[in-house]
Enzyme design. Structure first.
Site, PDB file in Angstrom:
ATOM      1  N   ASN A   1      32.485  18.348 -71.157  1.00  0.00           N
ATOM      2  CA  ASN A   1      31.191  18.817 -70.657  1.00  0.00           C
ATOM      3  C   ASN A   1      30.724  17.845 -69.572  1.00  0.00           C
ATOM      4  OD1 ASN A   1      28.557  19.618 -70.250  1.00  0.00           O
ATOM      5  ND2 ASN A   1      27.827  19.031 -72.283  1.00  0.00           N
TER       6      ASN A   1
ATOM      7  N   LYS B   1      28.194  18.124 -67.710  1.00  0.00           N
ATOM      8  CA  LYS B   1      26.720  18.145 -67.586  1.00  0.00           C
ATOM      9  C   LYS B   1      26.322  18.226 -66.100  1.00  0.00           C
ATOM     10  CE  LYS B   1      26.573  15.480 -71.797  1.00  0.00           C
ATOM     11  NZ  LYS B   1      25.779  14.706 -72.716  1.00  0.00           N
TER      12      LYS B   1
ATOM     13  N   HIS C   1      23.769  23.640 -76.799  1.00  0.00           N
ATOM     14  CA  HIS C   1      23.878  22.176 -76.677  1.00  0.00           C
ATOM     15  C   HIS C   1      22.507  21.555 -76.939  1.00  0.00           C
ATOM     16  CE1 HIS C   1      24.477  18.194 -74.977  1.00  0.00           C
ATOM     17  NE2 HIS C   1      25.778  18.408 -75.092  1.00  0.00           N
TER      18      HIS C   1
ATOM     19  N   GLU D   1      20.958  19.251 -75.571  1.00  0.00           N
ATOM     20  CA  GLU D   1      20.122  19.003 -74.380  1.00  0.00           C
ATOM     21  C   GLU D   1      19.419  20.283 -73.948  1.00  0.00           C
ATOM     22  OE1 GLU D   1      23.159  17.141 -72.002  1.00  0.00           O
ATOM     23  OE2 GLU D   1      23.134  15.417 -73.349  1.00  0.00           O
TER      24      GLU D   1
ATOM     25  N   GLU E   1      27.694  18.035 -83.105  1.00  0.00           N
ATOM     26  CA  GLU E   1      27.281  16.947 -82.232  1.00  0.00           C
ATOM     27  C   GLU E   1      25.981  16.337 -82.753  1.00  0.00           C
ATOM     28  OE1 GLU E   1      29.107  17.417 -78.085  1.00  0.00           O
ATOM     29  OE2 GLU E   1      27.235  18.508 -78.082  1.00  0.00           O
TER      30      GLU E   1
ATOM     31  N   GLY F   1      25.755  10.568 -75.839  1.00  0.00           N
ATOM     32  CA  GLY F   1      25.441   9.722 -74.690  1.00  0.00           C
ATOM     33  C   GLY F   1      24.832   8.381 -75.061  1.00  0.00           C
TER      34      GLY F   1
ATOM     35  N   SER G   1      29.635  10.509 -78.068  1.00  0.00           N
ATOM     36  CA  SER G   1      30.217   9.194 -77.733  1.00  0.00           C
ATOM     37  C   SER G   1      31.664   9.069 -78.187  1.00  0.00           C
ATOM     38  CB  SER G   1      29.348   8.066 -78.299  1.00  0.00           C
ATOM     39  OG  SER G   1      28.046   8.114 -77.735  1.00  0.00           O
TER      40      SER G   1
HETATM   41  C1  PEP Z   1      28.016  16.084 -75.142  1.00  0.00           C
HETATM   42  O1  PEP Z   1      27.023  16.060 -74.441  1.00  0.00           O
HETATM   43  O2  PEP Z   1      28.464  17.175 -75.533  1.00  0.00           O
HETATM   44  C2  PEP Z   1      28.631  14.808 -75.519  1.00  0.00           C
HETATM   45  C3  PEP Z   1      29.427  14.806 -76.561  1.00  0.00           C
HETATM   46  O3  PEP Z   1      28.311  13.716 -74.766  1.00  0.00           O
HETATM   47  P1  PEP Z   1      28.885  12.218 -74.907  1.00  0.00           P
HETATM   48  O4  PEP Z   1      30.380  12.331 -75.150  1.00  0.00           O
HETATM   49  O5  PEP Z   1      28.593  11.572 -73.584  1.00  0.00           O
HETATM   50  O6  PEP Z   1      28.187  11.588 -76.049  1.00  0.00           O
END
Ligand code: PEP
Length: 256
Positions: A8, A10, A95, A97, A167, A173, A212
């Site tokens: 992703n 973003k 997601h 976000e 997630e 992040g 992460s």
């Molecule tokens: C995401 O936004 O789906 C995600 C897993 O981000 P990150 O790997 O940067 O934590």
């Protein structure tokens, strides 16, 4: 068992940076191990470009979002059919976000999953609890409710087309990943919920971990019996790290 790595991007990368990353991925694609489904999800303006550049490579293109309506007066929005017409094969839905900054509700997520399925592409459905939920010990209750609201009513054959991503919001992040035990525990819980909704399809639905995840922690995270790969944010912006995650997922792949 299906194993999936999805990147992703973003709201990152301009056109030339996106082209550079796609170029690296396309170049390395021939050496990728077979048996892992790989997706990349660039921002809307670069989806067609990505489809074009990854033609013939075993890497499919996903979108990060879509609207549930087929068409109409929804300024700024993009429909699932538009994505499919550009060669996009999957769409991230729900997601955190989108939920946090754009007010996406479980009801909207449900409608979007249906819209994505109706045009024959794959929903990558995201769920996960806030830090406060985990600290209060209600993480399973929260994720269970999300899964229930988003997926109840989908017929079995639709459930079979789904990819689920767990997630934890506190891990996205932040550099603070869930432990392998926390991930496996929640994945097993989600698998149980999927079993209740679609007993015949549940065992075959990939459940990805996101938050992460990077080459340094992936082998441990992907080892859980119910962890079938990852949804990758930050580490997907670097071709080397992303490709390494594909190799690790391949090593940790569960038997068919
Ligand atoms: C995401 O936004 O789906 C995600 C897993 O981000 P990150 O790997 O940067 O934590």
């Amino acid at each position: 068992m299906r194993t999936v790595i999805a990147g992703n991007w973003k709201m990152n990368k301009d056109r030339s940076q996106a082209l550079q990353l796609l170029g690296h991925l396309a170049q390395a694609a021939a050496e990728l191990p077979a048996g892992v489904e790989v997706f990349v999800a660039p921002a809307f303006p670069f989806l067609s470009l990505a489809v074009e550049r990854l033609q013939g490579a075993p890497i499919a293109v996903a979108a990060q979002h879509c609207h549930e309506a087929v068409s109409g007066a929804y300024t700024g929005e993009v429909s699932a059919g538009m994505l499919a017409s550009c060669g996009v094969k999957a769409c991230i839905v729900g997601h955190s976000e989108r939920r946090q900054y754009f007010g996406e509700t479980d009801a909207a997520v449900h409608a979007r999953i249906k819209a994505v399925l109706s045009v024959g592409i794959t929903p990558i459905y995201c769920c996960g609890e806030l830090r406060a939920d985990r600290e209060a010990g209600r993480h399973q209750e929260v994720v269970g409710a999300q899964v229930h609201e988003a997926l109840t009513g989908l017929p079995g054959e639709a459930m079979a087309k789904l990819i689920v991503a767990y997630e934890p919001v506190w891990a996205i992040g932040t550099g603070l990943n869930a432990t392998a035990a926390q991930a496996q525990e929640m994945h097993a819980f989600i698998r149980g919920r999927l079993r209740a909704l679609a007993p015949e399809q549940a065992e075959g639905i990939p459940i990805l971990y996101g938050g992460s995840c990077k080459p340094e922690n992936a082998a441990e995270l992907f080892a859980g019996p119910d962890v079938n790969g990852g949804l990758i944010g930050g580490a997907s912006l670097d071709a080397g790290a992303f490709l390494e995650l594909v190799r690790i997922a391949h090593r940790m792949k569960k038997p068919e």
